[in-house]
Design a protein around this motif. Structure first.
Motif, PDB file in Angstrom:
ATOM      1  N   LYS A  49     -37.035 -14.099  13.371  1.00  8.28           N
ATOM      2  CA  LYS A  49     -38.455 -14.436  13.246  1.00  8.28           C
ATOM      3  C   LYS A  49     -38.777 -14.912  11.826  1.00  8.28           C
ATOM      4  CE  LYS A  49     -38.927 -13.676  17.431  1.00  8.28           C
ATOM      5  NZ  LYS A  49     -38.950 -14.883  18.305  1.00  8.28           N
ATOM      6  N   ILE A  50     -38.172 -14.243  10.848  1.00 14.59           N
ATOM      7  CA  ILE A  50     -38.374 -14.675   9.458  1.00 14.59           C
ATOM      8  C   ILE A  50     -37.840 -16.094   9.267  1.00 14.59           C
ATOM      9  CG2 ILE A  50     -37.597 -14.293   7.077  1.00 14.59           C
ATOM     10  CD1 ILE A  50     -37.731 -11.270   7.680  1.00 14.59           C
ATOM     11  N   MET A  51     -36.649 -16.342   9.796  1.00 14.78           N
ATOM     12  CA  MET A  51     -36.051 -17.662   9.607  1.00 14.78           C
ATOM     13  C   MET A  51     -36.795 -18.731  10.390  1.00 14.78           C
ATOM     14  SD  MET A  51     -33.824 -19.026   7.738  1.00 14.78           S
ATOM     15  CE  MET A  51     -32.822 -17.640   7.221  1.00 14.78           C
ATOM     16  N   GLU A  52     -37.294 -18.394  11.568  1.00 16.34           N
ATOM     17  CA  GLU A  52     -38.081 -19.355  12.346  1.00 16.34           C
ATOM     18  C   GLU A  52     -39.310 -19.806  11.553  1.00 16.34           C
ATOM     19  OE1 GLU A  52     -39.165 -17.711  16.104  1.00 16.34           O
ATOM     20  OE2 GLU A  52     -37.095 -17.598  16.841  1.00 16.34           O
ATOM     21  N   THR A  53     -39.975 -18.856  10.945  1.00 21.94           N
ATOM     22  CA  THR A  53     -41.166 -19.166  10.154  1.00 21.94           C
ATOM     23  C   THR A  53     -40.813 -20.018   8.942  1.00 21.94           C
ATOM     24  OG1 THR A  53     -42.138 -17.052  10.829  1.00 21.94           O
ATOM     25  CG2 THR A  53     -43.138 -18.171   8.950  1.00 21.94           C
ATOM     26  N   ILE A  54     -39.716 -19.675   8.278  1.00 21.91           N
ATOM     27  CA  ILE A  54     -39.273 -20.445   7.115  1.00 21.91           C
ATOM     28  C   ILE A  54     -38.997 -21.891   7.511  1.00 21.91           C
ATOM     29  CG2 ILE A  54     -37.409 -20.740   5.437  1.00 21.91           C
ATOM     30  CD1 ILE A  54     -39.197 -18.445   4.701  1.00 21.91           C
ATOM     31  N   GLU A  55     -38.278 -22.068   8.618  1.00 26.63           N
ATOM     32  CA  GLU A  55     -37.913 -23.413   9.060  1.00 26.63           C
ATOM     33  C   GLU A  55     -39.122 -24.214   9.531  1.00 26.63           C
ATOM     34  OE1 GLU A  55     -34.951 -22.596  11.974  1.00 26.63           O
ATOM     35  OE2 GLU A  55     -33.342 -22.329  10.490  1.00 26.63           O
ATOM     36  N   GLU A  56     -40.064 -23.545  10.172  1.00 26.60           N
ATOM     37  CA  GLU A  56     -41.268 -24.237  10.654  1.00 26.60           C
ATOM     38  C   GLU A  56     -42.147 -24.702   9.505  1.00 26.60           C
ATOM     39  OE1 GLU A  56     -43.144 -21.440  13.202  1.00 26.60           O
ATOM     40  OE2 GLU A  56     -41.682 -21.674  14.841  1.00 26.60           O
ATOM     41  N   SER A  57     -42.158 -23.953   8.436  1.00 25.35           N
ATOM     42  CA  SER A  57     -43.025 -24.291   7.307  1.00 25.35           C
ATOM     43  C   SER A  57     -42.544 -25.521   6.560  1.00 25.35           C
ATOM     44  CB  SER A  57     -43.097 -23.119   6.328  1.00 25.35           C
ATOM     45  OG  SER A  57     -41.866 -22.969   5.637  1.00 25.35           O
ATOM     46  N   GLU A  58     -41.208 -25.724   6.521  1.00 26.60           N
ATOM     47  CA  GLU A  58     -40.584 -26.820   5.777  1.00 26.60           C
ATOM     48  C   GLU A  58     -40.902 -26.767   4.286  1.00 26.60           C
ATOM     49  OE1 GLU A  58     -41.506 -30.555   7.543  1.00 26.60           O
ATOM     50  OE2 GLU A  58     -40.375 -30.138   9.371  1.00 26.60           O
ATOM     51  N   ASN A  59     -41.364 -25.607   3.818  1.00 33.34           N
ATOM     52  CA  ASN A  59     -41.637 -25.436   2.390  1.00 33.34           C
ATOM     53  C   ASN A  59     -40.438 -24.881   1.637  1.00 33.34           C
ATOM     54  OD1 ASN A  59     -44.325 -26.284   2.573  1.00 33.34           O
ATOM     55  ND2 ASN A  59     -45.010 -24.242   3.152  1.00 33.34           N
ATOM     56  N   ILE A  60     -39.525 -24.241   2.389  1.00 33.63           N
ATOM     57  CA  ILE A  60     -38.377 -23.573   1.789  1.00 33.63           C
ATOM     58  C   ILE A  60     -37.128 -23.949   2.583  1.00 33.63           C
ATOM     59  CG2 ILE A  60     -37.317 -21.323   1.260  1.00 33.63           C
ATOM     60  CD1 ILE A  60     -40.235 -20.236   1.125  1.00 33.63           C
ATOM     61  N   VAL A  61     -36.073 -24.282   1.886  1.00 32.79           N
ATOM     62  CA  VAL A  61     -34.815 -24.647   2.542  1.00 32.79           C
ATOM     63  C   VAL A  61     -34.147 -23.386   3.092  1.00 32.79           C
ATOM     64  CG1 VAL A  61     -32.523 -25.661   2.215  1.00 32.79           C
ATOM     65  CG2 VAL A  61     -34.500 -26.632   1.039  1.00 32.79           C
ATOM     66  N   SER A  62     -33.662 -23.461   4.339  1.00 33.30           N
ATOM     67  CA  SER A  62     -33.026 -22.297   4.962  1.00 33.30           C
ATOM     68  C   SER A  62     -31.560 -22.580   5.268  1.00 33.30           C
ATOM     69  CB  SER A  62     -33.754 -21.929   6.260  1.00 33.30           C
ATOM     70  OG  SER A  62     -33.584 -22.961   7.223  1.00 33.30           O
ATOM     71  N   ARG A  63     -30.774 -21.480   5.335  1.00 33.01           N
ATOM     72  CA  ARG A  63     -29.347 -21.581   5.655  1.00 33.01           C
ATOM     73  C   ARG A  63     -28.977 -20.614   6.788  1.00 33.01           C
ATOM     74  NH1 ARG A  63     -25.513 -23.671   2.533  1.00 33.01           N
ATOM     75  NH2 ARG A  63     -24.181 -21.854   2.856  1.00 33.01           N
ATOM     76  N   ASN A  64     -29.890 -20.452   7.716  1.00 32.61           N
ATOM     77  CA  ASN A  64     -29.618 -19.735   8.957  1.00 32.61           C
ATOM     78  C   ASN A  64     -29.569 -18.211   8.827  1.00 32.61           C
ATOM     79  OD1 ASN A  64     -29.396 -22.235  10.278  1.00 32.61           O
ATOM     80  ND2 ASN A  64     -27.243 -22.401   9.681  1.00 32.61           N
ATOM     81  N   VAL A  65     -29.523 -17.583  10.020  1.00 33.52           N
ATOM     82  CA  VAL A  65     -29.419 -16.128  10.155  1.00 33.52           C
ATOM     83  C   VAL A  65     -27.948 -15.782  10.346  1.00 33.52           C
ATOM     84  CG1 VAL A  65     -30.008 -14.177  11.637  1.00 33.52           C
ATOM     85  CG2 VAL A  65     -31.719 -15.932  11.147  1.00 33.52           C
ATOM     86  N   LYS A  66     -27.505 -14.717   9.666  1.00 36.04           N
ATOM     87  CA  LYS A  66     -26.077 -14.378   9.716  1.00 36.04           C
ATOM     88  C   LYS A  66     -25.884 -12.870   9.819  1.00 36.04           C
ATOM     89  CE  LYS A  66     -25.165 -18.292   6.650  1.00 36.04           C
ATOM     90  NZ  LYS A  66     -24.589 -18.711   5.366  1.00 36.04           N
ATOM     91  N   PRO A  67     -24.874 -12.437  10.610  1.00 41.16           N
ATOM     92  CA  PRO A  67     -24.544 -11.002  10.655  1.00 41.16           C
ATOM     93  C   PRO A  67     -23.732 -10.618   9.427  1.00 41.16           C
ATOM     94  CG  PRO A  67     -23.080 -12.231  12.085  1.00 41.16           C
ATOM     95  CD  PRO A  67     -24.081 -13.233  11.547  1.00 41.16           C
ATOM     96  N   ALA A  68     -23.831  -9.356   9.002  1.00 38.83           N
ATOM     97  CA  ALA A  68     -23.089  -8.896   7.827  1.00 38.83           C
ATOM     98  C   ALA A  68     -22.894  -7.385   7.901  1.00 38.83           C
ATOM     99  CB  ALA A  68     -23.822  -9.276   6.546  1.00 38.83           C
ATOM    100  N   ASP A  69     -21.959  -6.889   7.099  1.00 41.31           N
ATOM    101  CA  ASP A  69     -21.657  -5.457   7.069  1.00 41.31           C
ATOM    102  C   ASP A  69     -22.074  -4.815   5.749  1.00 41.31           C
ATOM    103  OD1 ASP A  69     -20.545  -5.268   9.630  1.00 41.31           O
ATOM    104  OD2 ASP A  69     -18.613  -6.017   8.926  1.00 41.31           O
ATOM    105  N   TYR A  70     -23.166  -5.278   5.163  1.00 36.49           N
ATOM    106  CA  TYR A  70     -23.639  -4.685   3.920  1.00 36.49           C
ATOM    107  C   TYR A  70     -24.012  -3.211   4.153  1.00 36.49           C
ATOM    108  CZ  TYR A  70     -24.014  -9.516   2.309  1.00 36.49           C
ATOM    109  OH  TYR A  70     -23.745 -10.813   1.962  1.00 36.49           O
TER     110      TYR A  70
END
Length: 278
Positions: free
Chosen positions: A204-225
């Motif tokens: 949802k965060i990334m969808e909003t970022i991409e829709e705004s076109e104000n900030i460049v996005s590099r997708n949602v990713k799984p991680a083991d942090y």
């Protein structure tokens, strides 16, 4: 007894002269060889210096071209916009639901995170988190901070706060860095591989970022942090941008861009909460 016949003096002198001549010739040959080696070595050193200078010049020229290209790409999608107003957010969650979000400003104190020229990650993280807090509270959402000043906190302490508050969402803010390629830039959002709820909020965060076109996005990713694996509440880690990229580094240090970034993140958080409760 036979006496050994002595050689004439002139013959002995000729032999001495011949020996000296041979010795001088040998010395000349050795001197020539030494000079040849020295000249060859000097030529090799000069050649290496020339090659080194050419490589260094090409390296800086390539980096300059990459930064210019990066700046042009970023400028195409990052237009200056005014600060986000409260009425721009998609939803107002100040009704019956009492949502809570734990905000974590990554690093702090003796742990500065990534430091690149004038940019210090821990300072950028905290600045963005404080702006997020204000915007979320304006939407009627309770906010708990893992830190509100420049102090060191262990990962375990951050996780304990999130789990103890039983928050609807735990979101950790960081800055990225990639030393092998300074042309890479953009916001990334991570969730635990086994955390479906965290994935929901990250998307949802990334969808909003991409829709705004104000900030460049590099997708949602799984991680083991650690903070993603050990939280019992939905958790997301946001890498707001790359400090290794000249253009994005300057933007992340800008208060105006931090406000824009916080505004878009809040929209995504609100959207995620709304769909979960709706």
């Amino acid at each position: 007894m036979v006496q050994k016949r002595r050689q004439p003096a002139w013959k002995i002198e000729n032999q001495r002269k011949r020996s000296k001549k041979i010795t001088r010739q040998r010395h000349r040959v050795i001197a020539c060889i030494v000079r040849g080696i020295m000249v060859t070595a000097l030529a090799v050193v000069i050649l290496l210096m020339i090659c080194g200078c050419l490589y260094i010049r090409e390296f800086f020229r390539r980096n300059e071209n990459e930064n210019e290209s990066s700046a042009q790409k970023a400028d195409a999608v990052r237009e200056t916009v005014s600060s986000v107003e409260e009425d721009e957010l998609d939803a107002d969650l100040s009704g019956e639901e009492n949502h809570m979000v734990v905000l974590d400003a990554g690093h702090g104190g003796e742990d500065g995170g990534t430091v690149e020229q004038a940019a210090t990650e821990k300072e950028i993280n905290l600045a963005v988190v404080l702006k997020l807090k204000e915007l979320l509270e304006n939407q009627g959402i309770q906010v708990v901070l893992t830190r509100d000043k420049d102090i060191f906190m262990k990962l375990e302490e951050r996780v304990q706060i999130a789990n103890g508050e039983k928050a609807d969402l735990f979101i950790s803010i960081h800055c990225n860095y990639y030393e092998k390629d300074s042309s890479i830039y953009g916001l990334e959002c991570y969730y635990c591989k086994s955390g479906e709820e965290g994935k929901h909020y990250a998307e949802k965060i990334m969808e909003t970022i991409e829709e705004s076109e104000n900030i460049v996005s590099r997708n949602v990713k799984p991680a083991d942090y650690y903070i993603l694996k050990n939280t019992t509440v939905p958790a997301v880690l946001v890498e707001t941008g790359y400090l290794s990229n000249y253009n994005e580094r300057n933007q992340l240090m800008s208060e105006e861009y931090q406000e824009k970034l916080a505004g878009e993140l809040v929209k995504g958080i609100v959207k995620g909460l709304e769909e979960k409760t709706g």
